[in-house]
Design an enzyme around this catalytic site. Structure first.
Site, PDB file in Angstrom:
ATOM      1  CG  ASP A 127       1.220 -10.154   7.108  1.00  0.00           C
ATOM      2  OD1 ASP A 127      -0.262  -9.573   6.745  1.00  0.00           O
ATOM      3  OD2 ASP A 127       1.080 -11.427   7.638  1.00  0.00           O
ATOM      4  CG  ASP A 186      -0.889  -7.380  12.912  1.00  0.00           C
ATOM      5  OD1 ASP A 186      -0.301  -7.434  13.570  1.00  0.00           O
ATOM      6  OD2 ASP A 186      -1.721  -7.748  12.247  1.00  0.00           O
TER       7      ASP A 186
END
Length: 412
Positions: free
Chosen positions: A12, A14
């Site tokens: 991922d 963020d």
């Protein structure tokens, strides 16, 4: 150590690689070391605002090696899915970046005219008028597509409202459920996994149990949580519980940190747990009443929901009448059943429910047999030694419990 156990890492962005444009500690060195070990790296982000090219430029600007084919954004995955669905025109609630990705697949982005689909992403400039236009297009037949449904995303000063807030507004007003592309839903993961050798060992590294961890587990891959705090859920079987937790990416090389094994789950992850009822109804000749529903091409006992204000007895009486035309009364309880292996149901709408079902034996007291319910395709009585072959597995178990009178009241 975790780095040695996997061939492919899905990261991922963020909350794992950066927060608010600031690189997190240990990221640069860890990713470089993984590449030296010939590990394959992909970046999976639910952020639908930038284009993939902009993500590459952002990462490279932070000193991170990144390539276009390594970026899987919910915006790009949505555009790819639209092309696979043979959709040629869309109205977009979203950023210029999302529109660019969609146009890149040869799909027209319209502003006022009718279209084949409404795509909901995220844009700080969205207005009430944009949402109103989307709802009206959906009511006129456009498909409803959401890039993702994240309620929030991490910002430098705390959580910020995510795409899910916009999706909820459109869903509430349109009464329609969207096709969702981003994590934790399968389409985004499949854009990567479908092109990988199935023998490769894959791990997802994310910071959100509800998207990264849940999504990875639904695809049968290991899920590693990047978090300063441990997370837990009441049930040890919860798909949102990570297989390992690290506080920063450098800990992928910590020898003492290992991951529990995770395989393909035996049932879909339910969005809700709901009460339900089932009826075992015999006629005067000892035959059992079964129905075949329109949405499932299998035979089963009459079943249904409990409506607000109803008792379970009232619910089963109403459901039998609505589905078959017969009026019944409850003669005894058979048991309460909850095994998710059999009672997690994936509906054609996309909704997945885990039904906790009270099963009751019922006696016919009136009415006549009919199959004009909109949800019922066929209804008939069957001899117990000549049941249909396509009978729901758990319903067969319920029948065995009925015939074995000593098992009345079992909990399953």
């Amino acid at each position: 150590m975790l780095a040695e156990k996997f061939d492919v890492f899905l990261f991922d962005l963020d909350g794992v690689i950066y927060i608010g444009g600031k690189l997190l500690p240990g990221v640069k060195e860890t990713l470089a070391q993984l590449r030296r070990l010939n590990k394959r790296i992909y970046f999976l982000t639910n952020d639908p605002i930038p284009t993939r090219r902009q993500f590459v430029e952002r990462l490279q600007g932070l000193g991170i090696e990144a390539h276009l084919d390594e970026i899987i954004s919910s915006g790009w995955a949505t555009a790819k899915t639209l092309r696979l669905m043979e959709i040629n025109s869309v109205y977009v609630l979203g950023s210029d970046g999302l529109k660019t990705e969609i146009r890149g697949f040869g799909i027209d982005v319209v502003e006022k005219s009718d279209c084949q689909a409404v795509v909901v992403g995220h844009d700080d400039q969205l207005s009430y008028g944009h949402i109103r236009q989307a709802i009206q297009l959906i009511h006129r037949g456009a498909k409803f597509i959401a890039t993702n449904v994240d309620a929030t995303f991490p910002g430098p000063e705390g959580p910020c409202p995510g795409t899910g807030a916009i999706v909820s507004a459109v869903q509430t007003s349109s009464g329609r459920r969207p096709v969702i592309i981003g994590k934790p839903y399968p389409p985004m993961f499949r854009t990567v996994l479908d092109h990988l050798d199935p023998h490769l060992r894959v791990a997802m590294v994310g910071d959100n149990p509800y998207t990264d961890i849940l999504g990875a587990h639904q695809q049968g891959i290991t899920a590693i949580l990047r978090s300063d705090k441990a997370v837990d859920f009441p049930s040890p079987k919860d798909f949102r519980i990570p297989d390992a937790r690290i506080t920063n990416l450098k800990e992928l090389f910590t020898p003492a940190i290992t991951a529990r094994p995770w395989g393909k789950p035996p049932y879909a992850w339910p969005e809700t747990v709901e009460p339900a009822v089932a009826a075992v109804v015999f006629d005067g000749d000892g035959r059992i009443l079964l129905i075949k529903r329109v949405d499932f091409d299998v035979w089963g006992l009459p079943t249904g929901h409990i409506e607000p204000g109803e008792t379970v007895q009232e619910a089963v009486i109403r459901e039998v009448y609505e589905e078959t035309g017969l009026r019944v009364k409850v003669s005894r309880y058979i048991g309460v059943y909850s095994d998710p292996m059999y009672l997690v149901v994936s509906h054609p709408s996309g909704k997945v429910c885990h039904y906790i079902t009270s099963c009751m034996e019922c006696k016919i007291v009136g009415g006549y047999l009919r199959a004009d319910c909109v949800e019922t395709a066929e209804v008939a009585f069957f001899e117990l030694d000549n049941l249909p072959t396509n009978l729901l597995t758990l319903h067969g178990e319920w029948l065995r419990d009925v015939l074995n009178r000593d098992n009345a009241g079992v909990l399953r």
